[in-house]
Write a protein that holds these residues in place. Structure first.
Motif, PDB file in Angstrom:
ATOM      1  N   GLU A   1       0.828  -1.200   0.000  1.00 40.90           N
ATOM      2  CA  GLU A   1       0.000   0.000   0.000  1.00 40.90           C
ATOM      3  C   GLU A   1       0.867   1.256   0.000  1.00 40.90           C
ATOM      4  O   GLU A   1       0.560   2.234  -0.686  1.00 40.90           O
TER       5      GLU A   1
ATOM      6  N   GLN B   1       0.918   4.196  -2.859  1.00 45.18           N
ATOM      7  CA  GLN B   1       0.764   5.614  -2.567  1.00 45.18           C
ATOM      8  C   GLN B   1       1.916   6.418  -3.157  1.00 45.18           C
ATOM      9  O   GLN B   1       1.717   7.523  -3.681  1.00 45.18           O
TER      10      GLN B   1
ATOM     11  N   ARG C   1       1.760   9.458  -5.904  1.00 45.89           N
ATOM     12  CA  ARG C   1       2.365  10.758  -5.635  1.00 45.89           C
ATOM     13  C   ARG C   1       3.408  11.126  -6.684  1.00 45.89           C
ATOM     14  O   ARG C   1       3.511  12.279  -7.113  1.00 45.89           O
TER      15      ARG C   1
ATOM     16  N   PRO D   1       4.374   8.842   3.256  1.00 44.22           N
ATOM     17  CA  PRO D   1       2.911   8.801   3.321  1.00 44.22           C
ATOM     18  C   PRO D   1       2.469   8.021   4.550  1.00 44.22           C
ATOM     19  O   PRO D   1       3.106   7.049   4.935  1.00 44.22           O
TER      20      PRO D   1
END
Length: 386
Positions: free
Chosen positions: A357, A361, A365, A380
């Motif tokens: 995960e 992310q 980004r 993050p």
């Protein structure tokens, strides 16, 4: 497992089991993780009381490094930054500063591993931030708890934990197994002295010993006050190192489990001693707490006792075939659900899910910022559906 993980643990102690149960927990879990191919660094603050009692100074399943204080941790910044996951344990000296440093230095998943969850929550409620402060909890991606049940929702709702998950203790079933031979003691207890456990130990072991002088009892653990008057049929052993725990449990007809008051109040807090004794096929007599029936089936896999009469009855009236059957049933439950291999697989699955995960992310980004795929920059914070 899709790939090996680089893991950094910062914990109370791995090198010494003297006066703490953390070392036993870490050893079982980390050994199982290493068997699954993961690369592990364990950072332990060098303490004089552990230095004098190190029974595992050079583990073969991970790299162990001793640091002198939180101000020396930056020497490991590169390894912390490169790790897929950094896990900070409870009761780490200067734990608030250590956790804050980890949250600033790590670029992978961060987790707090609470081996003392009910004690931690009681400390937080009274403003005692010895090793964790409320402000730090939301900064961890995972809160891994020795306690399950309603406590997990409390951690998320009251303290803002991003994801509170149970990670119970476990036992290395290769090291803990039944051994043939006669029992030396009728009832044995293994545990460090704790004032809040002592009344229960008095009620469930010392008083039955006084009533049953023909039976033999043993208490093994450090830090017991010197003024305790042990009955004549009770042997006190100052310390039993983990390598001798299996022999200790195999020397007992029954093993006693005594739970700390905070853990009784929270419930769902099994002790590693439960699993160690059960893995040896030694039937356990335990005090009562909510959730124990989810760990072992009362009367089938474990014996529960409120007072001296019940303990005395179990010791004198349990037929030998039934005693053996209870011990074997508990052992099978441990093999199926509470081995270190099982627990390592649970942690591995959780971490891999979070690592993936986090990578997703970062890709989002990077795409949004024009293709910068570097691992650096702000980390993050994971808030994912469990």
């Amino acid at each position: 497992m899709t790939r090996p993980l680089r893991l950094v643990f910062i914990g109370l102690s791995l090198s010494s089991s003297w006066g703490n149960g953390h070392a036993t927990t870490y050893r079982a879990l980390l050994r199982a993780l290493a068997r699954r191919g993961h690369d592990i660094l364990f950072l332990e603050q060098d303490q004089p009381w552990y230095a004098e009692n190190r029974d595992l100074p050079d583990p073969d399943f991970c790299r162990l490094e001793l640091y002198s204080g939180v101000d020396t941790l930056p020497a490991y910044r590169a390894e912390v930054a490169a790790a897929d996951a950094v896990i900070v344990g409870s009761y780490v000296a200067d734990g608030v500063s250590v956790a804050a440093w980890v949250q600033g230095a790590a670029t992978g998943v961060t987790a707090f591993y609470d081996i003392d969850t009910p004690v931690t929550l009681a400390k937080l409620e009274r403003g005692d931030f010895e090793y964790l402060s409320p402000e730090l909890i939301p900064g961890f991606d995972l809160y891994l708890s020795f306690t399950g049940g309603p406590t997990l929702a409390h951690l998320e709702q009251r303290y803002g934990a991003a994801a509170a998950l149970p990670l119970y203790c476990s036992v290395d079933t290769e090291a803990y197994r039944p051994a043939p031979g006669p029992s030396r003691y009728d009832l044995g207890y293994l545990g460090t002295y704790s004032p809040d456990r002592q009344p229960t130990l008095e009620r469930l072991l010392l008083e039955p010993a006084r009533r049953l002088p023909e039976l033999r009892f043993v208490v093994a653990g450090s830090q017991f006050p010197r003024d305790i008057r042990w009955p004549g049929n009770v042997t006190h052993i100052e310390h039993v190192p983990p390598r001798e725990h299996c022999a200790f449990y195999n020397s007992c007809r029954f093993a006693l489990n005594v739970t700390r008051a905070d853990m009784i109040r929270a419930g769902h807090s099994p002790s590693v001693r439960l699993f160690e004794a059960a893995a040896c096929g030694t039937p356990v007599i335990s005090d009562l707490w909510d959730g124990i029936e989810t760990i072992f089936a009362p009367g089938i896999e474990i014996c529960l006792a409120r007072g001296s009469d019940e303990v005395a009855g179990l010791l004198t009236q349990t037929p030998e075939p039934l005693r053996r059957a209870i011990g074997e049933a508990a052992r099978q439950r441990v093999l199926a659900e509470h081995s270190s291999t099982r627990r390592a697989a649970e942690l591995e699955e959780t971490l891999l899910r979070r690592v993936e995960e986090l990578a997703r992310q970062r890709r989002v980004r990077a795409a949004a910022s024009g293709g910068d795929r570097s691992r650096g920059g702000a980390r993050p914070h994971l808030r994912v559906v469990k």
